[in-house]
Design a protein around this motif. Structure first.
Motif, PDB file in Angstrom:
ATOM      1  N   GLY A 107       0.817  -1.207   0.000  1.00  0.00           N
ATOM      2  CA  GLY A 107       0.000   0.000   0.000  1.00  0.00           C
ATOM      3  C   GLY A 107       0.850   1.254   0.000  1.00  0.00           C
ATOM      4  O   GLY A 107       0.350   2.357   0.226  1.00  0.00           O
ATOM      5  N   GLY A 108       2.154   1.093  -0.212  1.00  0.00           N
ATOM      6  CA  GLY A 108       3.040   2.247  -0.370  1.00  0.00           C
ATOM      7  C   GLY A 108       3.282   3.052   0.890  1.00  0.00           C
ATOM      8  O   GLY A 108       3.775   4.162   0.828  1.00  0.00           O
ATOM      9  N   ALA A 109       2.931   2.511   2.062  1.00  0.00           N
ATOM     10  CA  ALA A 109       3.209   3.268   3.283  1.00  0.00           C
ATOM     11  C   ALA A 109       4.701   3.564   3.354  1.00  0.00           C
ATOM     12  O   ALA A 109       5.528   2.707   3.058  1.00  0.00           O
ATOM     13  CB  ALA A 109       2.773   2.462   4.510  1.00  0.00           C
ATOM     14  N   ASP A 110       5.044   4.800   3.734  1.00  0.00           N
ATOM     15  CA  ASP A 110       6.443   5.191   3.808  1.00  0.00           C
ATOM     16  C   ASP A 110       7.152   4.467   4.933  1.00  0.00           C
ATOM     17  O   ASP A 110       6.545   4.137   5.937  1.00  0.00           O
ATOM     18  CB  ASP A 110       6.543   6.696   4.116  1.00  0.00           C
ATOM     19  N   LYS A 111       8.442   4.290   4.746  1.00  0.00           N
ATOM     20  CA  LYS A 111       9.234   3.766   5.853  1.00  0.00           C
ATOM     21  C   LYS A 111       9.347   4.853   6.915  1.00  0.00           C
ATOM     22  O   LYS A 111       9.327   6.040   6.595  1.00  0.00           O
ATOM     23  CB  LYS A 111      10.633   3.419   5.361  1.00  0.00           C
TER      24      LYS A 111
ATOM     25  N   THR B  93       2.707   6.090  15.747  1.00  0.00           N
ATOM     26  CA  THR B  93       3.467   6.891  14.788  1.00  0.00           C
ATOM     27  C   THR B  93       4.767   7.408  15.381  1.00  0.00           C
ATOM     28  O   THR B  93       5.603   7.935  14.679  1.00  0.00           O
ATOM     29  CB  THR B  93       2.646   8.097  14.303  1.00  0.00           C
ATOM     30  N   CYS B  94       4.900   7.283  16.701  1.00  0.00           N
ATOM     31  CA  CYS B  94       6.122   7.764  17.335  1.00  0.00           C
ATOM     32  C   CYS B  94       6.711   6.633  18.167  1.00  0.00           C
ATOM     33  O   CYS B  94       6.047   6.104  19.047  1.00  0.00           O
ATOM     34  CB  CYS B  94       5.782   8.960  18.226  1.00  0.00           C
TER      35      CYS B  94
ATOM     36  N   GLY C 273       4.281   3.851  12.223  1.00  0.00           N
ATOM     37  CA  GLY C 273       3.678   4.366  11.006  1.00  0.00           C
ATOM     38  C   GLY C 273       3.433   3.351   9.923  1.00  0.00           C
ATOM     39  O   GLY C 273       4.154   3.288   8.938  1.00  0.00           O
ATOM     40  N   ARG C 274       2.446   2.510  10.116  1.00  0.00           N
ATOM     41  CA  ARG C 274       2.065   1.652   9.005  1.00  0.00           C
ATOM     42  C   ARG C 274       0.798   2.264   8.437  1.00  0.00           C
ATOM     43  O   ARG C 274       0.226   3.172   8.981  1.00  0.00           O
ATOM     44  CB  ARG C 274       1.867   0.236   9.504  1.00  0.00           C
ATOM     45  N   GLU C 275       0.388   1.786   7.303  1.00  0.00           N
ATOM     46  CA  GLU C 275      -0.769   2.350   6.596  1.00  0.00           C
ATOM     47  C   GLU C 275      -0.545   3.816   6.266  1.00  0.00           C
ATOM     48  O   GLU C 275       0.521   4.186   5.810  1.00  0.00           O
ATOM     49  CB  GLU C 275      -2.060   2.095   7.382  1.00  0.00           C
TER      50      GLU C 275
ATOM     51  N   LYS D 210       2.625   8.570   8.745  1.00  0.00           N
ATOM     52  CA  LYS D 210       4.090   8.553   8.708  1.00  0.00           C
ATOM     53  C   LYS D 210       4.655   8.291  10.108  1.00  0.00           C
ATOM     54  O   LYS D 210       4.183   8.847  11.097  1.00  0.00           O
ATOM     55  CB  LYS D 210       4.565   9.924   8.209  1.00  0.00           C
ATOM     56  N   GLY D 211       5.655   7.448  10.174  1.00  0.00           N
ATOM     57  CA  GLY D 211       6.215   7.122  11.475  1.00  0.00           C
ATOM     58  C   GLY D 211       7.536   7.821  11.741  1.00  0.00           C
ATOM     59  O   GLY D 211       8.294   8.128  10.822  1.00  0.00           O
TER      60      GLY D 211
END
Ligand code: ADP
Ligand code: ZN
Length: 728
Positions: free
Chosen positions: A381-385, A554-555, A588-590, A593-594
């Motif tokens: 799903g293209g979630a950012d690293k 996310t953190c 930060g999945r989906e 951003k993590g």
């Protein structure tokens, strides 16, 4: 003079019994018993009757016919197949363990061999009604698909039996005969297929092809957390099911969560058969029989599931192959990942190792062309690293007696304001790892181990994490007797929780550690609380690092990124990198951003730098080069001898004698004996010898000959650890 078959006119069978013995014993086969190799039998051994398996039919025996005893009984279960028997032999030989002890792991539930009496158990039924809180607990417990006895269910759900009976009346719960209900009997390979991405399709196709060829083929399925590795191996499982064969999925114990089971059920229509340490004997019995009869198709289990007598195994998956939990350190010492590859080799089937941070051993096998490398470079799903930042604690200093740096604290505040979740990671249970007397400097140690006692605020006790010893928190220093002089040094997760409470009094905080979440049930409900947003800040040990999926974290703050680096262990940096990478992967999945913050006093250290640069392979390449130069695994072989006993002098003398008898051979280096880093555990003194050898040497044979020359008193134990992971 051995007796010949003709003279005694009865068949002799060699039986391997399920007791810690290396050799088989010869018995006569009573007429008409019709034994075959692999049959499970009951035989007399000394004053007892023991279970065993027919290992063969020798032509002659050293035991005179007049003294030879007969097989008592043959059990009515399918014989253990040749691959399982060869596997037992191989594991025993490689790990220098008694064959009978390995067989015991394969038989594992003695009652399983007996024909079962009907036994009522309870499972989820098909009816759905509005549930009250107590009823919900019952449904939650049963959602793993495993049947439970009434008493078990009422205990685990913490409700009275009347609650269950009401649910039974409404059809929400159903009664079944525990032994008639084979777990995972008919999983449907096409129940709910997902469309795979291009990378996933490519990876899955290669495993599927190997499954249909039914030949040994090792794969490394390598992809960041969330890249969809599970979906890929689900396709391979589907293919294996179409051929009618069984599948084994090995997982680190802790990762055996309900979320995986639910996911499996929604893909294949039924829950998998389970095998883990918190199962009851009745559940084990059902699963064992299902596996041995070939009726249970998919088994998800911890390392010991590898030894079950599969009727027709077609595929093995080792999830999170790098996980240290695959190494069994007690009893028979073995590495389940490595043994899984061996089993696949003997069985002539594919084996898939999955990881986001493969072990150096496995990656080296890829680099050497022995394993096929399947890569999933992107998150599904293209979630950012996540973005990883190093927080240098020398600059960004926490307050006195505090451990969260000001920068991390600000980031936590921002995250909480957005109603997203924070995860703080510290791989240390309890409140403080050391209690020190300010007056005399005394450190409170375990009376039986070389270890400090760890303060646990929750229980007001000091605990030893090695032997389980505990004492009430003392009011005075046990050494100088001064009052109010004891101080807690360093943080554990409980102490971080107190600190977070101080900063964010309204935040809902959860501590995740193995002593707090000590049952499957508590872990499952904790995971649900996180997923469903009933928690704001999670403070966890490595329990948290495993493949759970928490979209709202996310953190991520790593309280002490340096912790794993001390200790001088061969794999300290590698493991440190892996665990930090895994924890970072929680962020930060989906869609969200993590951000990950690494608190460290060693900002220049390779682990920190390569993590921040997201350069896993670069890190491992440097690591490999160092190991090659040091002549260490995977470029050489290691074995550890651990000599332990209650008498300090005797133990040391035995270690010295063994050391003096050490072979002087080309390509072998012997280090020690030396006092182990953990010199005392549970009152036993420990000495270690490390054997380092060229890869081509038969290290087992060498050690067996060496130890064969030394007389070891019964008060001292010498255990051999082939390919050691632990160096304490
Ligand atoms: P990994 O095992 O590599 O950590 P997962 O297989 O758990 O990754 O995938 C991460 C998430 O993405 C899961 O929620 C999974 O259901 C979803 N996912 C992965 N691949 C697909 C796909 N092809 N179609 C739909 N969802 C997918
Ligand atoms: Zn102890």
């Amino acid at each position: 003079m051995p007796f010949l078959l003709q003279e005694i006119k009865m068949r002799i069978c060699a039986v391997l019994v399920t007791s810690p013995m290396g050799k088989t014993y010869d018995y006569l086969e009573p007429e008409g018993m019709g034994l075959e190799t692999g049959d499970y039998v009951l035989v007399p051994l000394g004053p007892r009757a023991v279970q065993g398996v027919v290992w063969g039919f020798p032509d002659a025996s050293e035991v005179p016919a007049s003294k030879m005893k007969s097989v008592i009984q043959k059990y009515d279960v399918p014989p253990m197949d040749e691959t399982t028997r060869s596997f037992v032999d191989w594991v025993a030989q490689y790990n220098m363990a008694q064959r009978g002890a390995v067989l015991k792991m394969a038989v594992s539930v003695p009652q399983a061999l007996e024909p079962p009496q009907p036994l009522t158990g309870y499972i989820l039924g098909s009816k759905v009604i509005d549930l009250n809180e107590m009823q919900k607990k019952v449904v939650e417990v049963l959602s793993d698909g495993m049947a439970r006895r009434l008493s078990e269910l009422s205990k685990q759900a913490e409700v009275g039996t009347s609650v269950i009976k009401t649910l039974l009346k409404h059809g929400v719960v159903e009664a079944v005969d525990l032994f008639a209900k084979v777990p995972c009997a008919n999983p449907d390979p096409d129940f709910a297929h997902k469309d795979l991405t291009a990378d996933q399709t490519k990876a899955a196709a290669q495993i599927v092809e190997a499954v249909s060829k039914a030949a040994f083929h090792p794969f490394l399925l390598d992809g960041v957390t969330g890249s969809g590795k599970t979906e890929v191996y689900f396709e391979a499982i589907a293919e294996c099911l179409r051929t009618g064969k069984q599948v084994l999925i090995l997982m680190p114990e802790i990762a055996l969560s309900n979320s995986f089971i639910t996911r499996f059920s929604s893909r294949f229509g039924v829950a998998p058969a389970l095998w883990h340490s918190s199962m009851t004997p009745a559940q084990r019995r059902v699963t064992w029989r299902g596996v041995a009869m070939g009726a249970s198709k998919v088994i998800v289990g911890a390392r010991s599931a590898l030894f079950l007598p599969y009727a027709d195994l077609g595929l093995i998956v080792v999830d999170e192959e790098h996980d240290a939990a695959y190494k069994q350190e007690e009893g028979i010492i073995y590495h389940a990942r490595d043994m899984a590859v061996v089993r696949a080799h003997i069985q002539k089937i594919p084996v898939v190792l999955t990881s986001a941070t493969p072990s150096l051993e496995t990656l080296q096998n890829v680099w050497d062309g022995r394993y096929t490398h399947l890569q999933l470079p992107d998150r599904y799903g293209g979630a950012d690293k996540p973005e990883i930042k190093i927080l240098d604690l020398r600059v960004d200093k926490p307050e006195r007696q505090h451990f969260v740096s000001p920068v991390l604290r600000d980031e936590m505040e921002l995250t909480l304001a957005k109603h997203e979740q924070v995860l703080l990671f510290l791989n240390r249970r309890g409140f403080a790892p050391l209690t020190l007397c300010r007056t005399c400097g005394h450190r409170i140690e375990c009376p039986k181990c070389t270890a400090w006692l760890v303060e646990h605020k929750r229980t007001h006790h000091l605990h030893c994490h090695h032997c389980g010893y505990s004492m009430k928190e003392p009011e005075k220093c046990p050494s100088c007797g001064d009052t109010d002089s004891l101080v807690a040094c360093g943080p554990g997760v409980e102490r971080i929780a107190d600190e977070v409470k101080e900063y964010f009094p309204d935040a809902r905080i959860m501590v995740m550690a193995s002593d707090v979440l000590d049952t499957h049930q508590k872990l499952t409900s904790a995971l649900a609380d996180i997923r469903e947003g009933r928690v704001d800040v999670i403070i966890g040990t490595q329990v948290i690092a495993k493949g759970h999926h928490f979209p709202q974290i996310t953190c991520v703050g790593i309280i002490d990124a340096d912790l794993g680096l001390s200790g001088g262990d061969l794999r300290a940096t590698e493991h440190s990198f892996q665990i930090l990478h895994q924890v970072a992967g929680r962020a930060g999945r989906e869609q969200l951003k993590g951000h990950v913050y690494l608190q460290t006093y060693n900002a220049e250290q390779r682990v920190m730098q390569m993590l921040a640069a997201d350069d896993r392979d670069g890190f491992l390449a440097v690591e490999a080069e160092e190991r090659r130069r040091a002549h260490m695994p995977p470029f050489a072989r290691l074995a550890a001898l651990v000599i332990s006993g209650s008498n300090e002098t005797v133990t040391r003398d035995v270690a010295l004698t063994i050391g003096r008898a050490a072979p002087h051979a080309q390509g072998v280096r012997i280090l020690g004996p030396a006092q182990a880093q953990m010199y005392r555990i549970r009152g036993k003194y420990r000495q270690r010898i490390l054997v380092q050898a060229d890869k081509k040497l038969d290290i087992q044979k060498m050690i067996a000959e060496w130890l064969g020359h030394v007389k070891i008193p019964s008060s001292v134990r010498v255990s051999v650890d082939i390919d050691p992971q632990s160096f304490v």
